[in-house]
Scaffold this active site. Structure first.
Site, PDB file in Angstrom:
ATOM      1  N   HIS A   1       0.761  -1.153   0.115  1.00  0.00           N
ATOM      2  CA  HIS A   1      -0.050  -0.030  -0.033  1.00  0.00           C
ATOM      3  C   HIS A   1       0.797   1.139  -0.051  1.00  0.00           C
ATOM      4  CE1 HIS A   1      -4.054  -1.829   0.406  1.00  0.00           C
ATOM      5  NE2 HIS A   1      -3.488  -2.831   0.599  1.00  0.00           N
ATOM      6  N   THR A   2       2.014   1.174  -0.514  1.00  0.00           N
ATOM      7  CA  THR A   2       2.823   2.302  -0.516  1.00  0.00           C
ATOM      8  C   THR A   2       2.757   2.921  -2.103  1.00  0.00           C
ATOM      9  OG1 THR A   2       4.720   0.644  -0.937  1.00  0.00           O
ATOM     10  CG2 THR A   2       4.622   1.702   1.077  1.00  0.00           C
ATOM     11  N   ASP A   3       2.652   1.969  -3.002  1.00  0.00           N
ATOM     12  CA  ASP A   3       2.376   2.424  -4.576  1.00  0.00           C
ATOM     13  C   ASP A   3       1.729   3.589  -4.961  1.00  0.00           C
ATOM     14  OD1 ASP A   3       0.006   0.921  -4.552  1.00  0.00           O
ATOM     15  OD2 ASP A   3       0.557  -0.252  -5.969  1.00  0.00           O
TER      16      ASP A   3
ATOM     17  N   ASP B   1       1.582  -3.514  -9.501  1.00  0.00           N
ATOM     18  CA  ASP B   1       1.271  -5.033 -10.301  1.00  0.00           C
ATOM     19  C   ASP B   1       1.681  -5.063 -11.791  1.00  0.00           C
ATOM     20  OD1 ASP B   1       0.430  -5.510  -7.823  1.00  0.00           O
ATOM     21  OD2 ASP B   1      -1.825  -5.500  -8.444  1.00  0.00           O
TER      22      ASP B   1
HETATM   23  C1  GLA Z   1      -3.175  -4.325  -4.800  1.00  0.00           C
HETATM   24  C2  GLA Z   1      -2.994  -3.147  -6.058  1.00  0.00           C
HETATM   25  C3  GLA Z   1      -1.525  -2.612  -5.975  1.00  0.00           C
HETATM   26  C4  GLA Z   1      -1.248  -2.119  -4.464  1.00  0.00           C
HETATM   27  C5  GLA Z   1      -1.487  -3.550  -3.558  1.00  0.00           C
HETATM   28  C6  GLA Z   1      -1.123  -3.220  -2.083  1.00  0.00           C
HETATM   29  O1  GLA Z   1      -2.439  -5.379  -5.280  1.00  0.00           O
HETATM   30  O2  GLA Z   1      -3.269  -3.612  -7.099  1.00  0.00           O
HETATM   31  O3  GLA Z   1      -1.438  -1.464  -6.816  1.00  0.00           O
HETATM   32  O4  GLA Z   1      -1.765  -1.108  -3.904  1.00  0.00           O
HETATM   33  O5  GLA Z   1      -2.486  -3.892  -3.680  1.00  0.00           O
HETATM   34  O6  GLA Z   1       0.334  -2.953  -1.917  1.00  0.00           O
END
Ligand code: GLA
Length: 384
Positions: A37-39, A176
């Protein structure tokens, strides 16, 4: 030698179109080692591409039509990128990903060349291993190859993220798609989610990455995810910066008492997680599995207590993993609320680890997990 999955895609193509495909492309799922949850806070992530992937066997057409058969769903869909219609609550959800990418790419490129294709995959769905990014990047690879346009990993990742955000309607960050586009065999990739700079870092020697699927899936993930995003944005606004990436630990600690408790906990997770992710990349560069494991453990605690995105199945899985010989560290991975955890394990203990974890988790949670070891693979590419 072609893998069983590639052979399945080629056979499906032959059965559907009565001839052989001329091109085969792939794109991998991913596991995130640290940086959760840093992206979408413009921060840092450290994922790797895994040996679970989506394959598309295809042949370019002379018009712009795309006709695609899914061997996993036994469904066919066809469309022209120039007249796309989004289907709400589609029973062919995989096809919406293909169409979304066609929409995003055709908005950014010269007219696309169409293709006939067959698709097959083995990324578990909804498990936090990015099956959706894998189908998006495989589709982008198929179009890039058929239309012969230049492949630039970060550019393609952005276009696929746009498909996910605007066509599918999930406000995910860039992690991702970036790792599915730019993964590197044998390496995790440190990604700066603001600049999209990447730094591959090797996995520590004599260790393996184990993925542990809790067999739990949570409904309403999207609303919980969006709520976390909003809380992070509120915290960034409080500090007067564009994103939490711009707040360091000192600044946070000087003013955290002014924040409302929930927002304070959310911000603390993101700010400390960014720091842990940078430290983890250095630990990996130094081959320091012990340090990397400690950072993974601290990340799990932060997600459990501050970001509040674990469930009891994930907490059980992680606690059990940490009791096993040779386990350096473990944490939940991906969006949260269910799905998978990830562990760093000494290679010599890997097979005992997977065996024990299967038995122990089943006894503790009453659910049948899927525990497997994976190598790090390359990002989306052309196989044939
Ligand atoms: C999901 C989202 C990513 C990222 C993660 C948490 O996978 O698709 O963009 O925010 O949660 O790190």
């Amino acid at each position: 030698m072609l893998s069983a999955l590639v052979t399945r895609a080629i056979q499906a193509y032959k059965a559907q179109f009565g001839e052989s495909p001329s091109i085969v492309v792939r794109a991998p799922g991913r596991v995130n080692i640290i940086g959760e949850h840093t992206d979408y806070n413009d921060g840092f992530v450290l994922p790797m591409a895994i040996e679970r992937e989506i394959i598309i066997a295809l042949k370019p057409r002379s018009d712009d039509y795309v006709v695609i058969y899914s061997s996993d769903y036994d469904q066919v869909t066809q469309f022209s990128p120039s007249e796309l219609v989004r289907v709400e609550d589609s029973l062919e959800i995989w096809a919406e990903y293909v169409k979304g990418v066609a929409w995003s790419l055709s908005d950014a490129n010269d007219p696309l060349v169409g293709w006939d294709g067959a698709i097959a995959g083995d990324v578990p769905i909804g498990a936090g291993l990015s099956s959706s990014a894998a189908i998006e990047l495989a589709t982008a690879r198929a179009f890039a190859t058929a239309s012969n346009f230049h492949w630039d990993g970060p550019v393609m990742a952005r276009l696929c993220q746009r498909a996910e955000n605007e066509w599918i309607g999930v406000k995910s960050g860039i992690m991702d798609q970036m790792i599915s586009a730019t993964g590197k065999a044998g390496h995790a990739v440190l990604i700066d989610c603001r600049s999209l700079d990447t730094r591959p870092v090797p996995l520590p020697e004599n260790t393996v990455i184990a993925i542990m699927d809790t067999a739990t899936r949570r409904e309403l993930v999207t609303s919980a995810y969006n709520e976390r995003r909003e809380q992070c944005e509120a915290a960034a606004a409080f500090f007067g910066v564009p994103a939490l990436r711009d707040v360091d630990l000192r600044t946070f600690e000087a003013r955290e008492h002014e924040l409302e408790p929930v927002i304070r906990r959310r911000a603390r997770h993101v700010i400390t997680e960014n720091d842990r992710t940078l430290q983890a990349a250095d630990a990996m560069s130094n081959g320091d599995a012990v340090r990397l494991g400690m950072l993974m453990n601290a990340s799990h605690t932060s997600m459990r207590d501050d970001f509040e995105i674990t469930n009891s199945a994930l907490n059980t899985m992680v606690s059990l993993a940490l009791e096993q010989p040779g386990c350096f560290g473990a944490r939940m991975t991906g969006g949260g609320f269910g799905g998978c955890a990830v562990a760093l394990v000494a290679s010599e203990h890997a097979s005992a680890f997977t065996e024990n974890m299967n038995t122990l988790y089943q006894a503790a949670a009453g659910l049948t997990p899927s525990i497997f070891v994976t190598n790090a693979t390359d990002g989306a590419n052309i196989i044939v």
